[in-house]
Design a protein around this motif. Structure first.
Motif, PDB file in Angstrom:
ATOM      1  N   CYS A   1       9.710  36.269  53.043  1.00  0.00           N
ATOM      2  CA  CYS A   1      10.205  36.447  54.313  1.00  0.00           C
ATOM      3  C   CYS A   1      11.415  35.827  54.923  1.00  0.00           C
ATOM      4  N   ARG A   2      11.455  34.573  54.515  1.00  0.00           N
ATOM      5  CA  ARG A   2      12.686  33.878  55.044  1.00  0.00           C
ATOM      6  C   ARG A   2      13.616  34.155  54.057  1.00  0.00           C
ATOM      7  N   ARG A   3      13.515  34.297  52.723  1.00  0.00           N
ATOM      8  CA  ARG A   3      14.398  34.363  51.695  1.00  0.00           C
ATOM      9  C   ARG A   3      15.076  35.886  51.895  1.00  0.00           C
ATOM     10  N   VAL A   4      14.482  36.823  52.192  1.00  0.00           N
ATOM     11  CA  VAL A   4      15.260  38.093  52.582  1.00  0.00           C
ATOM     12  C   VAL A   4      15.357  38.281  53.950  1.00  0.00           C
ATOM     13  N   ASN A   5      15.327  37.301  54.931  1.00  0.00           N
ATOM     14  CA  ASN A   5      15.581  37.562  56.290  1.00  0.00           C
ATOM     15  C   ASN A   5      14.753  38.414  57.204  1.00  0.00           C
ATOM     16  N   ALA A   6      13.407  38.601  56.884  1.00  0.00           N
ATOM     17  CA  ALA A   6      12.703  39.458  57.423  1.00  0.00           C
ATOM     18  C   ALA A   6      11.919  38.805  58.569  1.00  0.00           C
ATOM     19  N   ARG A   7      12.257  38.968  59.899  1.00  0.00           N
ATOM     20  CA  ARG A   7      11.464  38.358  60.996  1.00  0.00           C
ATOM     21  C   ARG A   7      10.433  39.246  61.657  1.00  0.00           C
ATOM     22  N   SER A   8      10.648  40.614  61.428  1.00  0.00           N
ATOM     23  CA  SER A   8       9.677  41.628  61.885  1.00  0.00           C
ATOM     24  C   SER A   8       9.778  42.638  60.874  1.00  0.00           C
ATOM     25  N   MET A   9       8.704  43.396  60.603  1.00  0.00           N
ATOM     26  CA  MET A   9       8.418  44.302  59.569  1.00  0.00           C
ATOM     27  C   MET A   9       7.245  45.368  59.671  1.00  0.00           C
ATOM     28  N   VAL A  10       7.522  46.205  59.098  1.00  0.00           N
ATOM     29  CA  VAL A  10       6.552  47.449  59.047  1.00  0.00           C
ATOM     30  C   VAL A  10       6.296  47.984  57.402  1.00  0.00           C
ATOM     31  N   PHE A  11       5.090  47.941  57.142  1.00  0.00           N
ATOM     32  CA  PHE A  11       5.064  48.474  55.679  1.00  0.00           C
ATOM     33  C   PHE A  11       3.872  49.601  55.750  1.00  0.00           C
ATOM     34  N   GLY A  12       4.071  50.705  55.130  1.00  0.00           N
ATOM     35  CA  GLY A  12       3.220  51.606  54.926  1.00  0.00           C
ATOM     36  C   GLY A  12       3.202  52.264  53.505  1.00  0.00           C
ATOM     37  N   PRO A  13       1.817  52.552  53.080  1.00  0.00           N
ATOM     38  CA  PRO A  13       1.730  53.010  51.471  1.00  0.00           C
ATOM     39  C   PRO A  13       1.761  54.647  51.934  1.00  0.00           C
ATOM     40  N   PRO A  14       1.751  55.241  50.881  1.00  0.00           N
ATOM     41  CA  PRO A  14       1.725  56.760  50.805  1.00  0.00           C
ATOM     42  C   PRO A  14       0.171  57.205  51.023  1.00  0.00           C
ATOM     43  N   SER A  15      -0.026  58.323  51.196  1.00  0.00           N
ATOM     44  CA  SER A  15      -1.220  58.847  51.432  1.00  0.00           C
ATOM     45  C   SER A  15      -2.342  58.441  50.328  1.00  0.00           C
ATOM     46  N   PRO A  16      -3.220  57.905  50.603  1.00  0.00           N
ATOM     47  CA  PRO A  16      -4.450  57.609  49.601  1.00  0.00           C
ATOM     48  C   PRO A  16      -4.400  58.590  48.432  1.00  0.00           C
ATOM     49  N   ARG A  17      -4.472  59.913  48.688  1.00  0.00           N
ATOM     50  CA  ARG A  17      -4.442  61.091  47.796  1.00  0.00           C
ATOM     51  C   ARG A  17      -3.611  61.027  46.818  1.00  0.00           C
ATOM     52  N   ASP A  18      -2.201  60.376  47.133  1.00  0.00           N
ATOM     53  CA  ASP A  18      -0.977  60.543  46.405  1.00  0.00           C
ATOM     54  C   ASP A  18      -1.317  59.582  45.157  1.00  0.00           C
ATOM     55  N   GLY A  19      -1.974  58.505  45.196  1.00  0.00           N
ATOM     56  CA  GLY A  19      -2.412  57.684  43.985  1.00  0.00           C
ATOM     57  C   GLY A  19      -1.353  56.667  43.504  1.00  0.00           C
ATOM     58  N   THR A  20      -0.217  56.602  44.320  1.00  0.00           N
ATOM     59  CA  THR A  20       0.576  55.870  44.217  1.00  0.00           C
ATOM     60  C   THR A  20       0.510  54.507  44.492  1.00  0.00           C
ATOM     61  N   LEU A  21       0.511  53.413  44.042  1.00  0.00           N
ATOM     62  CA  LEU A  21       0.401  52.130  44.665  1.00  0.00           C
ATOM     63  C   LEU A  21       1.821  51.426  44.925  1.00  0.00           C
ATOM     64  N   GLY A  22       2.055  51.317  45.839  1.00  0.00           N
ATOM     65  CA  GLY A  22       3.323  50.993  46.700  1.00  0.00           C
ATOM     66  C   GLY A  22       3.657  51.339  48.032  1.00  0.00           C
ATOM     67  N   GLY A  23       4.785  51.433  48.471  1.00  0.00           N
ATOM     68  CA  GLY A  23       4.832  51.837  49.786  1.00  0.00           C
ATOM     69  C   GLY A  23       6.241  51.503  50.341  1.00  0.00           C
ATOM     70  N   LEU A  24       6.486  52.038  51.633  1.00  0.00           N
ATOM     71  CA  LEU A  24       7.771  51.917  52.188  1.00  0.00           C
ATOM     72  C   LEU A  24       7.718  50.932  53.024  1.00  0.00           C
ATOM     73  N   LYS A  25       8.737  49.739  53.088  1.00  0.00           N
ATOM     74  CA  LYS A  25       8.973  48.611  54.221  1.00  0.00           C
ATOM     75  C   LYS A  25      10.391  48.773  54.897  1.00  0.00           C
ATOM     76  N   VAL A  26      10.179  48.552  56.145  1.00  0.00           N
ATOM     77  CA  VAL A  26      11.589  48.445  56.839  1.00  0.00           C
ATOM     78  C   VAL A  26      11.544  47.013  57.553  1.00  0.00           C
ATOM     79  N   HIS A  27      12.429  46.291  57.480  1.00  0.00           N
ATOM     80  CA  HIS A  27      12.490  44.840  58.157  1.00  0.00           C
ATOM     81  C   HIS A  27      13.872  44.665  58.878  1.00  0.00           C
ATOM     82  N   SER A  28      13.510  43.694  59.941  1.00  0.00           N
ATOM     83  CA  SER A  28      14.715  43.028  60.472  1.00  0.00           C
ATOM     84  C   SER A  28      14.765  41.891  60.756  1.00  0.00           C
ATOM     85  N   PRO A  29      15.953  40.952  60.773  1.00  0.00           N
ATOM     86  CA  PRO A  29      16.053  39.595  61.144  1.00  0.00           C
ATOM     87  C   PRO A  29      15.672  39.168  62.587  1.00  0.00           C
ATOM     88  N   GLN A  30      15.429  40.375  63.585  1.00  0.00           N
ATOM     89  CA  GLN A  30      15.138  39.962  65.021  1.00  0.00           C
ATOM     90  C   GLN A  30      13.633  40.270  65.179  1.00  0.00           C
TER      91      GLN A  30
END
Length: 176
Positions: free
Chosen positions: A132-161
């Motif tokens: 988090c320090r390396r990428v300057n992420a002080r606040s973040m949200v991460f969401g995986p796709p729908s479980p029925r999708d079968g994808t292991l991963g997801g979408l993250k947004v982050h901010s230094p504030q």
């Protein structure tokens, strides 16, 4: 009008289907415009002739814009790691960054199959503090796709504030 259905009708349908809208008081004003933006992004993605990589890039960029975050990232699971497979904004130089599934908020989110957020990564034991320090992420949200999708991963947004990303931003990654 999007896809033959009036945007106002789509917003009303979205509110009736997603209980979190009502529970967070999302009934008028900014929340309605937020839902309209999500619907427009979903429509843009559905109407595109883009390949999978370009669609993922579009999703990362639009999620970053929608949440007013400084970075958008799509992470994919590879063995014991979560890998920055797509990046936008301030995360762009970190393409290919690897986080341990076992010790990161994104890994926990994938394991629990739910959206997670951290208002302050310096105080949150669920996050990889060094990353988090390396990428300057002080606040973040991460969401995986729908479980029925079968994808292991997801979408993250982050901010230094902090606290920039709050409960109101939690469902955006899941909806995109």
């Amino acid at each position: 009008c999007l896809g033959g259905v009036d945007v106002a009708d789509q917003v009303r349908m979205a509110k009736s289907r997603w209980p979190w809208c009502r529970s967070m008081g999302m009934t008028t004003g900014r929340s309605t415009s937020h839902l309209r933006a999500i619907i427009r992004i979903q429509t843009e993605i559905a109407a595109s002739d883009l390949d999978a990589a370009a669609i993922m890039q579009l999703i990362a960029e639009r999620a970053q814009e929608l949440t007013r975050a400084n970075a958008g990232v799509i992470e994919l699971a590879e063995g014991e790691d979560m890998v920055y497979a797509v990046t936008s904004g301030e995360a762009t130089p970190y393409l290919g960054t690897r986080l341990k599934v076992a010790t990161s908020l994104s890994g926990l989110s994938v394991r629990e199959e739910r959206v997670l957020h951290s208002e302050d990564t310096t105080e949150d034991p669920r996050v990889d503090a060094v990353a988090c320090r390396r990428v300057n992420a002080r606040s973040m949200v991460f969401g995986p796709p729908s479980p029925r999708d079968g994808t292991l991963g997801g979408l993250k947004v982050h901010s230094p504030q902090t606290p920039h990303l709050r409960a109101a931003h939690v469902e955006a990654p899941r909806l995109l």
